[in-house]
Design an enzyme around this catalytic site. Structure first.
Site, mmCIF file in Angstrom:
data_model
loop_
_atom_site.group_PDB
_atom_site.id
_atom_site.type_symbol
_atom_site.label_atom_id
_atom_site.label_comp_id
_atom_site.label_asym_id
_atom_site.label_seq_id
_atom_site.Cartn_x
_atom_site.Cartn_y
_atom_site.Cartn_z
ATOM 1 N N CYS A 176 1.492 -20.707 -11.113
ATOM 2 C CA CYS A 176 1.306 -21.194 -12.563
ATOM 3 C C CYS A 176 2.610 -21.619 -13.217
ATOM 4 O O CYS A 176 2.500 -22.516 -14.089
ATOM 5 C CB CYS A 176 0.634 -20.132 -13.343
ATOM 6 S SG CYS A 176 1.838 -18.836 -14.048
ATOM 7 N N CYS B 245 -2.299 -17.770 -15.620
ATOM 8 C CA CYS B 245 -2.030 -17.971 -14.328
ATOM 9 C C CYS B 245 -3.445 -17.696 -13.501
ATOM 10 O O CYS B 245 -4.013 -16.588 -13.795
ATOM 11 C CB CYS B 245 -0.939 -16.807 -13.820
ATOM 12 S SG CYS B 245 -0.601 -16.803 -12.204
ATOM 13 N N TYR C 104 5.472 23.959 22.634
ATOM 14 C CA TYR C 104 4.505 23.552 23.817
ATOM 15 C C TYR C 104 5.244 24.218 25.266
ATOM 16 O O TYR C 104 4.466 23.823 26.056
ATOM 17 C CB TYR C 104 4.741 21.947 23.976
ATOM 18 C CG TYR C 104 5.888 21.099 23.974
ATOM 19 C CD1 TYR C 104 6.766 21.250 25.060
ATOM 20 C CD2 TYR C 104 6.148 20.222 22.963
ATOM 21 C CE1 TYR C 104 7.714 20.569 24.964
ATOM 22 C CE2 TYR C 104 7.300 19.408 23.071
ATOM 23 C CZ TYR C 104 8.249 19.777 24.143
ATOM 24 O OH TYR C 104 9.215 18.965 24.298
ATOM 25 N N LYS D 167 0.336 14.955 21.607
ATOM 26 C CA LYS D 167 1.705 14.608 21.969
ATOM 27 C C LYS D 167 2.408 14.261 20.295
ATOM 28 O O LYS D 167 1.927 13.135 19.940
ATOM 29 C CB LYS D 167 1.812 13.237 22.824
ATOM 30 C CG LYS D 167 3.307 12.965 23.162
ATOM 31 C CD LYS D 167 3.110 11.995 24.175
ATOM 32 C CE LYS D 167 4.857 12.098 24.731
ATOM 33 N NZ LYS D 167 5.789 11.601 24.071
ATOM 34 N N GLU E 91 -3.090 19.042 24.550
ATOM 35 C CA GLU E 91 -2.793 19.301 23.023
ATOM 36 C C GLU E 91 -2.138 17.791 22.623
ATOM 37 O O GLU E 91 -2.049 16.927 23.497
ATOM 38 C CB GLU E 91 -1.645 20.436 22.944
ATOM 39 C CG GLU E 91 -0.514 20.165 23.996
ATOM 40 C CD GLU E 91 0.290 21.374 24.074
ATOM 41 O OE1 GLU E 91 0.580 22.451 23.242
ATOM 42 O OE2 GLU E 91 1.198 21.509 25.144
ATOM 43 N N CYS F 134 6.624 -18.324 -10.904
ATOM 44 C CA CYS F 134 5.406 -18.136 -10.388
ATOM 45 C C CYS F 134 4.795 -19.538 -9.397
ATOM 46 O O CYS F 134 4.855 -20.526 -10.043
ATOM 47 C CB CYS F 134 4.416 -17.889 -11.368
ATOM 48 S SG CYS F 134 2.790 -17.467 -10.606
ATOM 49 N N CYS G 173 5.009 -12.103 -12.932
ATOM 50 C CA CYS G 173 4.812 -13.295 -13.320
ATOM 51 C C CYS G 173 4.251 -13.242 -14.700
ATOM 52 O O CYS G 173 3.613 -12.387 -15.196
ATOM 53 C CB CYS G 173 3.641 -14.020 -12.657
ATOM 54 S SG CYS G 173 2.705 -15.418 -13.508
ATOM 55 N N ASP H 208 4.780 13.158 17.476
ATOM 56 C CA ASP H 208 5.832 12.260 17.707
ATOM 57 C C ASP H 208 7.001 12.779 16.915
ATOM 58 O O ASP H 208 7.264 12.374 15.688
ATOM 59 C CB ASP H 208 5.311 10.856 16.928
ATOM 60 C CG ASP H 208 5.762 9.571 17.439
ATOM 61 O OD1 ASP H 208 6.736 9.874 18.210
ATOM 62 O OD2 ASP H 208 5.593 8.548 16.995
ATOM 63 N N LYS I 123 -1.026 8.061 26.230
ATOM 64 C CA LYS I 123 -1.007 7.514 24.800
ATOM 65 C C LYS I 123 -1.873 6.893 24.066
ATOM 66 O O LYS I 123 -2.773 6.173 24.827
ATOM 67 C CB LYS I 123 0.325 6.568 25.426
ATOM 68 C CG LYS I 123 1.653 7.140 26.035
ATOM 69 C CD LYS I 123 2.435 8.018 25.010
ATOM 70 C CE LYS I 123 3.527 7.019 24.264
ATOM 71 N NZ LYS I 123 4.623 6.742 24.957
#
Ligand code: IVH
Length: 668
Positions: free
Chosen positions: A413, A434, A227, A117, A115, A410, A428, A119, A316
């Site tokens: 530019c 630009c 589980y 694991k 099954e 920026c 910007c 988290d 894992k």
């Protein structure tokens, strides 16, 4: 072993460090380092202790299960200790595990349950006479915390067992976790309220379960899956793990829908490969799979070592989080002028690739995570998502770590950078002046789902803009063979391919063209809506904000973006040039002809054949509306794999439910 020191010194140092991280993880719910790194520290200590058994101390973290419980909750002593699992990171380790068992059992091929694991975090639930009377965390494995009030708020936890023949006292064990969707929603709310962000769903779940106020827990949408059984009275356990779980299910306890019984090493590895392939598509995070010897008799024969059963193994997956050093923060300018701070990182292998850059999203996120240059940071790369800095390891902050401040101008530019009141993103103000914005706009215009100009990639766009051959997207269509062939690193053949690609892109569709223009707030779905509503470009260009709001799903903000775009003379000029260059599209299909036109759909769960977004666009192309929530006005709910609460809502309201096969039929 490290270069630092003698094994004795190193072991002592590792113990201190692991104890500190245990405390962060178990007591404070606020781990600082990724699991993968914790696992490595633990492994190193285990290896030293294995090689020098005289160095094992009774208080070594290898000799116990976790950290001490917090003070605030009442303490609960587990009748049967809550153990942990041994980890395997490679096929060889799985081979060792299976072989040892099969040799001992004198069997060619033993049966295992497999099954995911999950988290999340371990929980123990006690049912007396079928009623949930206590929920507790694992704590240090022997003593946990009483979180009964909190677990009672979790919808997937049964408050009362069903059926009649349940034992008088039953302790169920399982995992409490948060789905990706609930996690994203929570962090969105946290950001809106200027509160701390959680680094991942597990931390968020842990934080939610340890709330002293159960009303807060209830809002966090936790889930539970069992589980196994911890302790039981007045009932004989079935002969196998799988039968035990099936029985739990009959009593109304949620177990994994992914549970399988597999045979031998091959069966285990095959299950692992299948789950790994599906990992990113699952609605929740998993960090591996768990194998357990299925026959109870065999489990008893194998027994335990120290803190873990010999009959179970956690296999894992490669880590999706790692830590590395933040070398600097640059800013990137997007096609709309949005400024994104980007972390420059010491290269780190995470989620299967080497990562050197990660997004920091925006200034607020940097402040909320308190990220500073020089810090050790946690980098997260899950699935296809862009790598991001998820958090900071504060205990490793060097002296003089520098805070980040958004530049005022920026970097490309030199125009002012502004951030509107209440907005997270800074922009910007250079517009088409630009170069970064121009490049971004051109890349978007040429991209696959827009004009789909084959051969026009980022490097070439940089060259075309830097050599001033292309100022705006209409210049693409004026490029000549000679100009292209003269570019550095460009051969005759690739120049010809590009010319062909540009030519081919002229035959497009109106929705694609509108999307390609890169109007702020206009994605594919909105572009389609505009095309269908207005039928052609001219009426759209002349529509005012009010007329635009007649289009389904367009509100005042989007309407304003569209109206301002078309009111700019230079934008209209570019469009004119594009059309005179020969860009054309067929008449827009009238959606009303389709049977599902005007119907409202909601999509939930994972689809096999396409993503939810693709399904949405396809439905909209046929004139249907796609909404995010189920109400009485919903006509159909499409239910994919692992659907959310929307499917329940649909049932409640009596809305018609369609599966993916039915959807495909409708679209065909
Ligand atoms: S079995 C003695 N099965 O992993 C065996 N654990 O490292 C007890 N976990 O504390 C655990 N999914 O919180 C088992 N399918 C699964 C699991 C699982 C997640 C967690 C659990 C446990 C930790 C062990």
């Amino acid at each position: 072993m490290s270069k630092h020191s003698t094994p004795k010194d190193r072991a002592a140092k590792l113990r201190d460090e692991i104890n500190y991280h245990n405390y962060r993880y178990y007591v404070l719910d606020d781990p600082e380092i990724p699991d993968a790194e914790y696992d490595r520290l633990m492994r190193e200590l285990q290896e030293i202790e294995q090689a020098h058994s005289e160095l094992i101390t009774p208080d070594s973290p290898t000799q116990r299960v976790g950290g001490a419980p917090l003070e605030e909750f009442a303490k609960v002593r587990h009748r049967v200790p809550m153990l942990s699992l041994n980890n395997a990171f490679s096929d060889e380790e799985v081979d060792d595990f299976v072989r040892r068992i099969q040799e001992r059992m004198n069997s060619e091929e033993c049966e295992f349950t497999a099954e995911p694991k999950m988290d999340g975090l371990a929980i123990s639930l006690v049912y007396e006479k079928g009623l949930l009377v206590q929920g507790s965390t694992r704590g240090d494995g022997t003593t946990g915390e009483d979180v009964t009030q909190n677990v009672r708020t979790i919808p997937s936890i049964a408050l009362r067992l069903i059926d009649q023949d349940y034992p008088p006292r039953l302790e169920v064990r399982g995992e409490v976790y948060m789905t990706r969707a609930a996690f994203a929603a929570l962090n969105r709310r946290q950001a809106e309220n200027d509160e701390k962000l959680f680094a991942n769903p597990r931390n968020a779940a842990a934080g939610a379960l340890r709330q002293l106020d159960p009303r807060i827990t209830a809002q966090r949408n936790l889930e539970f899956v069992s589980y196994g059984i911890g302790h039981v009275e007045g009932w004989d356990l079935p002969a196998t793990q799988s039968a035990t779980l099936e029985q739990l299910k009959k009593w109304g306890v949620r177990i994994s829908s992914e549970l399988e019984v597999v045979r031998g090493e091959k069966g285990c590895l095959d299950y692992y490969a299948r789950m790994q392939a599906r990992r990113d598509g699952l609605p929740f995070e998993i960090d591996g799979v768990v194998y357990k010897l299925n026959a109870l008799e065999q489990q008893q024969a194998m027994g335990f070592v120290a803190k873990a059963p010999r009959w179970a193994l956690a296999h894992k997956f490669p880590a999706q989080e790692e830590s590395t050093r933040l070398l600097g923060i640059d800013v990137q300018v997007g096609r709309t002028g949005a400024i994104t701070p980007v972390a420059r990182l010491e290269p780190v292998f995470v989620g299967g690739v080497t990562v050197t850059n990660a997004t920091l999203h925006n200034q607020d996120e940097i402040d909320r995570k308190d990220v500073r240059v020089g810090d050790t940071v946690i980098v997260r790369r899950a699935g296809d998502v862009i790598p991001e800095v998820a958090g900071v390891v504060l205990s490793r902050r060097p002296q003089g770590a520098k805070k980040f401040h958004m530049p005022t101008h920026c970097p490309v530019c030199g125009s002012n950078i502004v951030r509107e009141e209440g907005e997270a993103i800074a922009y910007c103000t250079g517009g088409l002046v630009c170069a970064a914005q121009r490049k971004g706009a051109i890349a978007h215009f040429a991209s696959r789902r827009a004009m789909d100009i084959e051969g026009l990639g980022h490097k070439l766009i940089d060259q075309l803009v830097d050599t001033e051959l292309v100022h705006n997207v209409s210049d693409i269509y004026a490029l000549t063979m000679k100009q292209l062939a003269d570019l550095e690193r460009m051969g005759e053949k690739s120049a010809q391919n590009l010319v062909d690609g540009i030519e081919a892109s002229k035959a497009t569709t109106l929705p694609r063209f509108l999307y390609a223009l890169g109007i702020r707030n206009v994605g594919e779905a909105t572009a389609l809506g505009l095309a269908q509503h207005f039928g052609d470009l001219k009426p759209l260009i002349h529509a005012d904000a009010e007329a635009l709001q007649q289009v389904p799903d367009i509100g005042p903000v989007v309407a304003q973006s569209i109206a301002s775009f078309f009111s700019e003379a230079h934008n209209r000029k570019v469009i004119e040039k594009l059309v005179s260059a020969g860009i054309h599209w067929p008449e827009v299909e009238r959606p009303a002809e389709s049977a599902i036109a005007g119907k409202t759909f909601v999509i939930t769960g994972t689809l096999d054949a396409m993503s939810r977004d693709e399904a949405k666009v396809k439905l909209q192309q046929r004139g249907a509306k796609v909404s995010g929530s189920v109400s009485k006005k919903t006509d159909y709910v499409i239910v994919g794999a692992d659907p959310g609460s929307k499917a329940d809502k649909a049932r409640e309201l009596g809305v018609e439910i369609l599966d993916e096969a039915a959807l495909l039929k409708l679209l065909a």
